[in-house]
Design a protein around this motif. Structure first.
Motif, mmCIF file in Angstrom:
data_model
loop_
_atom_site.group_PDB
_atom_site.id
_atom_site.type_symbol
_atom_site.label_atom_id
_atom_site.label_comp_id
_atom_site.label_asym_id
_atom_site.label_seq_id
_atom_site.Cartn_x
_atom_site.Cartn_y
_atom_site.Cartn_z
ATOM 1 N N ALA A 3 0.840 -1.202 0.000
ATOM 2 C CA ALA A 3 0.000 0.000 0.000
ATOM 3 C C ALA A 3 0.877 1.255 0.000
ATOM 4 N N GLU A 4 1.981 1.189 0.754
ATOM 5 C CA GLU A 4 2.902 2.338 0.798
ATOM 6 C C GLU A 4 3.519 2.566 -0.578
ATOM 7 N N ILE A 5 3.881 1.483 -1.253
ATOM 8 C CA ILE A 5 4.440 1.585 -2.607
ATOM 9 C C ILE A 5 3.389 2.174 -3.553
ATOM 10 N N ASP A 6 2.149 1.733 -3.421
ATOM 11 C CA ASP A 6 1.073 2.267 -4.271
ATOM 12 C C ASP A 6 0.968 3.781 -4.108
ATOM 13 N N ASP A 7 1.164 4.254 -2.861
ATOM 14 C CA ASP A 7 1.071 5.695 -2.587
ATOM 15 C C ASP A 7 2.135 6.497 -3.327
ATOM 16 N N LEU A 8 3.230 5.838 -3.683
ATOM 17 C CA LEU A 8 4.299 6.553 -4.400
ATOM 18 C C LEU A 8 3.901 6.857 -5.844
ATOM 19 N N ASP A 9 2.875 6.168 -6.335
ATOM 20 C CA ASP A 9 2.398 6.411 -7.699
ATOM 21 C C ASP A 9 3.472 6.166 -8.753
ATOM 22 N N LEU A 10 4.283 5.165 -8.532
ATOM 23 C CA LEU A 10 5.336 4.863 -9.504
ATOM 24 C C LEU A 10 4.735 4.501 -10.859
ATOM 25 N N ASP A 11 3.522 3.951 -10.837
ATOM 26 C CA ASP A 11 2.915 3.560 -12.115
ATOM 27 C C ASP A 11 2.557 4.777 -12.973
ATOM 28 N N ALA A 12 2.413 5.941 -12.330
ATOM 29 C CA ALA A 12 2.099 7.156 -13.098
ATOM 30 C C ALA A 12 3.308 7.628 -13.907
ATOM 31 N N SER A 13 4.507 7.348 -13.422
ATOM 32 C CA SER A 13 5.713 7.855 -14.091
ATOM 33 C C SER A 13 6.483 6.778 -14.839
ATOM 34 N N VAL A 14 6.136 5.512 -14.606
ATOM 35 C CA VAL A 14 7.011 4.431 -15.079
ATOM 36 C C VAL A 14 7.180 4.417 -16.608
ATOM 37 N N ASP A 15 6.124 4.752 -17.355
ATOM 38 C CA ASP A 15 6.217 4.691 -18.820
ATOM 39 C C ASP A 15 7.160 5.744 -19.396
ATOM 40 N N ASP A 16 7.286 6.875 -18.702
ATOM 41 C CA ASP A 16 8.073 7.992 -19.241
ATOM 42 C C ASP A 16 9.446 8.117 -18.597
#
Ligand code: ATP
Ligand code: MG
Length: 160
Positions: free
Chosen positions: A96-109
């Protein structure tokens, strides 16, 4: 298939990071493992230099993810997202803490590099590169790169 390199000094680790940066592109995920002080952050510093990003790559004390934007003046075109999940080890729900980092929002770019992310971030992208660093008795480091999916194996061949 995995490939190994010996890194006698921290300067060799920086240089190796710069070299590895040469085969990286947006959308990449690198999982860095190895004990405390192995050289994960040192390698990420080399990656940052090779990618031509802004800001010093450090071991964050409180922040667990930092975005280093590309610096066009240094030839940078892609951001480096550097996360260190070590402090999540004690969290009740690290995922859940990792989800809060929103890495998936930036991972593609971005190029996303995660220390201590084993079991937490593999699902972010289909493919990833394991980077395992071991500290040997003589203090030299051995780095093992293991490709998982995508075209990582081909890119490691290009690395030589
Ligand atoms: N060949 C080498 N490669 C990398 N670091 C080395 C090497 N030889 C000595 N060192 C030293 O080891 C330390 C590595 O620290 P670093 O912060 O990169 O480790 P880390 O794996 O990120 O640790 P942590 O799990 O605490 O984040 C540095 O002080 C560095 O100078
Ligand atoms: Mg570190």
């Amino acid at each position: 298939m995995s490939v190994c390199f010996t890194l006698p000094t921290v300067e060799d680790t920086h240089a190796f990071g710069r070299r590895l940066a040469g085969v990286l592109r947006a959308g990449d995920l690198l999982l860095l493992t190895g004990p405390l002080g192995a050289g994960k952050t040192a390698l990420t510093q080399g990656l940052g230099a090779g990618l031509g990003v802004r800001g010093d790559v450090t071991s964050p004390t409180f922040v667990i993810a930092r975005v280093h934007r590309p610096d066009p003046a240094r030839g940078g075109t892609v951001a480096l997202v550097h996360a260190d999940a070590y402090r999540l080890g004690d969290a009740a729900d690290p995922r859940a803490e990792i989800d809060d980092l929103d890495l998936d929002a930036s991972v593609d770019d971005s190029v996303t590099v995660v220390e201590w992310g084993e079991g937490l971030v593999e699902q972010l992208v289909d493919a990833h590169l394991w980077v395992r660093i071991d500290r040997r008795d003589d203090d030299t480091r051995l780095v093992e790169l293991e490709p998982v999916g995508g075209d990582w194996a081909d890119r490691l061949t290009a690395l030589g």
